[in-house]
Design a protein around this motif. Structure first.
Motif: not given
Lengths: 234, 459
Positions: A15, A56-57, A76-77, A80-81, A83-84, A89, A108-109, A111-112, B2, B364-369, B454
């Motif tokens: 950390w 995330i990290n 980073q982006r 995130d993508k 992960r989506a 999670y 929502l899942a 949507d992203f 959205k 964040r968990a569902i993918g939002a940056g 995180g």
């Protein structure tokens, strides 16, 4: 050995503003479709490992790849993508946005993530009907669907969270002590449903808990204290 | 889209905070625009008080002072202008028309303006609009004309009696009881100080002040003898009085404007009895407008009597400049009110971050940056501000609708509803931009939090 979902070598994580690394894992491998119980007492670096797995990290050094993708090579982006698209999670609790309906929380899942929508479209399933199927299967009564998520009990909320993690069939589900707020009956019920869904869709499951008694539900138990070689930790 | 729906749903779950923020911004926007609007309308009202008059002439004094008492009926003249001087300039070849006015009396706080009936023909306000009679007509002997506001507030109409008091306070020590006037006409509303004024004849003012009596007139010439005879007659037959007075006025009017006649009979005109020995000021219209500067100099250097001539337009501007400090102060205050509103929004946003950390972690968990989180917060603030601005404009218009009649009666300022001016759009744009900048502070913190936290939920 079957195809691997998660592979890691020499994963080290420190950390910011800490001199001692929190985590050092020489080797980590999880096969596709495997259901893993990751066990460790609090403070053993569970949350840290999960945020690495979720992208995330990033590890301070070493490699970690999920589904053949090296996470540290992604921006980073892109992470995130990733992960989506590929990871569902589930938190300990408070998984849902309290101001949205149960239904919208699950959708929502999608949507992203266009990947999840595409996957459903390839199977000729509409996101709405998949959402309804999952909710029904997870035992959420249809009359609760359009209520605000905050009006559901904790057990119901956790099951809705499972539906959201599963919609669009991601390859990996990470659950961070999702049963810690549930009583024994609800917990066993929850675990059964989660297992069934993961098995039927061949989804890899990484389930984190400090509770050793859940071991019999899983293919394999990983003791974090055994694989984490940070000095001073048992 | 959205994201907007998500933001909206989140906002609705924090309704009371959101409403308070909107309200605070609405109030400050209303003040910001309202102050500007009122000062603009006041400025326009100022500029509209008099037009078509090229010069105003009074005894030597400050130009603003002369403007204040002659046009706004505020304050008193320092000295009078003699009738001879007035006559001199009234007959000047450059002068097309001139109207004498004498001030100093009041009725229940409303100023009395003693003048000649042709005041109503020559006085112009706003864009060359002339005065119009709502009812009745110009005054004759022992008659008075009321401004719209006076008539309404005192409840007087044509035919009512009016008693004029000496002095300008609403409480007067000496009332001219012995000399009541009959209302001959009421003017249409103008939105200028004319609404607040009572107009009477110069001669009536002089008589009230115990000036030269009627006897003098009898001695002078045939015409005036006849008039004073008529005058006596009036007391017995009121219904006839009007015609006779009108004749008299007409003749007098011609007399003072027929230059040739006056030039020929200059010696004689001096011997004609003036209606009043001194006046407060007179309004002048010139044959040629561009000559105003030369005429002004000629009047200012007139040797027989120290005089001041002003051009109303430029003196109005001068007066406005002296008042603009007040305007600036108001603008500054409303600016600070806006700042308070924005800081209030900032505080609300920052406070909500704590409770929203969980929400951020879920997203964040569902993918939002982190950038999505950032834009979520910024868009929320900008959205709230936009609604606040809209509500503020609505409040402003509502307030103008509700208060316009009161402002007009209390201050004589006509506040028009009007459309939103480019400057106002600009101000609203600045408010929106400010909200954007300010919201970056909590958004940046949320961004940092979402990176540092995180997926762990630290509370």
């Amino acid at each position: 050995m079957a195809e691997l979902c998660i592979t890691g070598q020499q994963i080290k994580f420190c950390w910011p503003k800490q001199s001692q690394p929190t985590l050092f894992i020489p080797a980590l491998a999880v096969a596709k479709g495997e259901r893993i119980l990751l066990r460790g007492p609090s403070g053993s670096g569970k949350s840290t490992l999960l945020s690495l797995l979720a992208g995330i990290n990033q590890p301070s050094s070493g490699t970690l790849s999920i589904l053949g993708t090296d996470l540290h090579r992604l921006s980073q982006r892109q992470r995130d993508k990733f992960r989506a698209d590929h990871i569902g999670y589930i938190f300990q609790q408070f998984n849902l946005l309290p101001y949205l309906s149960v239904y919208r929380n699950v959708l929502l899942a999608c949507d992203f993530s266009t990947a999840r929508k595409k996957k459903l479209a390839a199977l000729n399933i509409k996101p709405e009907s998949e959402c309804e199927r999952l909710l029904t299967h997870l035992g959420i009564d249809a009359k609760l669907w359009h209520q605000q998520a905050s009006q559901l009990s904790v057990g119901q909320q956790q099951r809705v969270a499972v539906a959201r993690a599963l919609i669009g069939k991601p390859e990996l589900i990470i659950a961070d002590e999702p049963t810690s707020a549930l009583d024994t009956d609800a917990r066993d019920n929850f675990l059964d449903l989660l297992q069934q869904e993961c098995t039927s869709a061949a989804i890899t499951l990484v389930f984190v808990t400090h509770d050793a008694s859940l071991g019999h539900h899983f293919d394999r138990i990983i003791e974090l204290s055994e694989i984490n070689q940070v000095e001073g930790k048992k | 889209m959205k994201l907007f729906r998500l933001s909206l749903a989140s906002l609705l779950s924090r309704k009371s905070n959101a409403l308070l923020t909107i309200f605070a911004i609405a109030i400050s926007v209303m003040l910001l625009l309202g102050v500007e609007r009122v000062s603009q309308q006041t400025r326009a009202g100022f500029a509209n008080t008099i037009s078509g008059t090229d010069l105003i002439v009074g005894a030597r004094s400050g130009s603003v002072n002369l403007l204040l008492y002659s046009v706004f009926h505020i304050g008193n003249p320092t000295a009078n202008v003699s009738w001879q001087t007035y006559e001199h300039f009234a007959n000047h070849p450059q002068v097309e028309w001139s109207v004498p006015i004498a001030l100093g009396d009041s009725v229940r706080g409303f100023p009395v303006v003693a003048t000649e009936p042709h005041y109503f023909d020559y006085f112009r306000y706003a864009r060359q609009q002339s005065l119009a009679f709502a009812e009745g007509q110009a005054f004759g002997r022992e008659e008075a004309v009321l401004g719209a506001q006076v008539a309404r507030q005192l409840g007087l109409t044509v035919g009512s009696e009016l008693v004029v008091a000496h002095g300008t306070g609403s409480v007067s020590f000496h009332e001219h009881d012995d000399h009541p006037l009959i209302i001959s006409g009421v003017l249409e509303r103008t939105g200028t100080p004319v609404d607040q004024a009572i107009f009477i004849g110069l001669r009536d003012l002089d008589i009230m002040h115990g000036g030269h009596g009627h006897d003098h007139e009898n001695d002078h010439d045939h015409e005036h003898h006849e008039h004073s005879h008529d005058h006596d007659h009036d007391h017995e037959h009121h219904e006839h009085s009007h015609d006779h007075d009108h004749d008299h006025d007409h003749e007098h009017h011609e007399h003072s404007h027929d230059h040739e006649h006056n030039h020929v009979h200059e010696a004689e005109s001096a011997s004609v009895q003036p209606p009043i020995p001194g006046i407060s000021a007179f309004l002048v219209g010139l044959q040629s407008r561009p000559r105003a500067v030369f005429m002004q100099r000629e009047i200012n250097t007139y040797r027989d009597e120290p005089l001041t001539a002003i051009m109303p337009g430029s003196t109005l501007q001068e007066l406005w400049r002296t008042l603009s400090g007040f305007e600036t102060a108001l603008s500054i205050v409303s600016g600070f009110v806006l700042l308070t509103g924005l800081i209030g929004m900032l505080a609300t946003l920052l406070a909500s971050l704590r409770e929203r950390r969980r929400e951020m972690a879920v997203l964040r968990a569902i993918g939002a940056g982190p950038k999505t989180i950032f834009s979520l917060l910024v868009s929320e603030a900008v959205f709230l501000t936009a609604i606040g601005i809209a509500v503020g404009v609505g409040l402003l218009y509502g307030l103008i609708l509700a208060l316009a009649p009161w402002i007009q009666t209390s201050f004589g300022i006509v506040v028009e509803l009007g459309t939103i001016s480019p400057e106002e759009w600009q101000r609203m744009g600045i408010v929106l931009a400010a909200s954007f900048v300010i919201s970056c502070i909590p958004a940046w913190r949320a961004y940092r939090n979402s990176l540092a936290d995180g997926l762990s939920m630290r509370f």
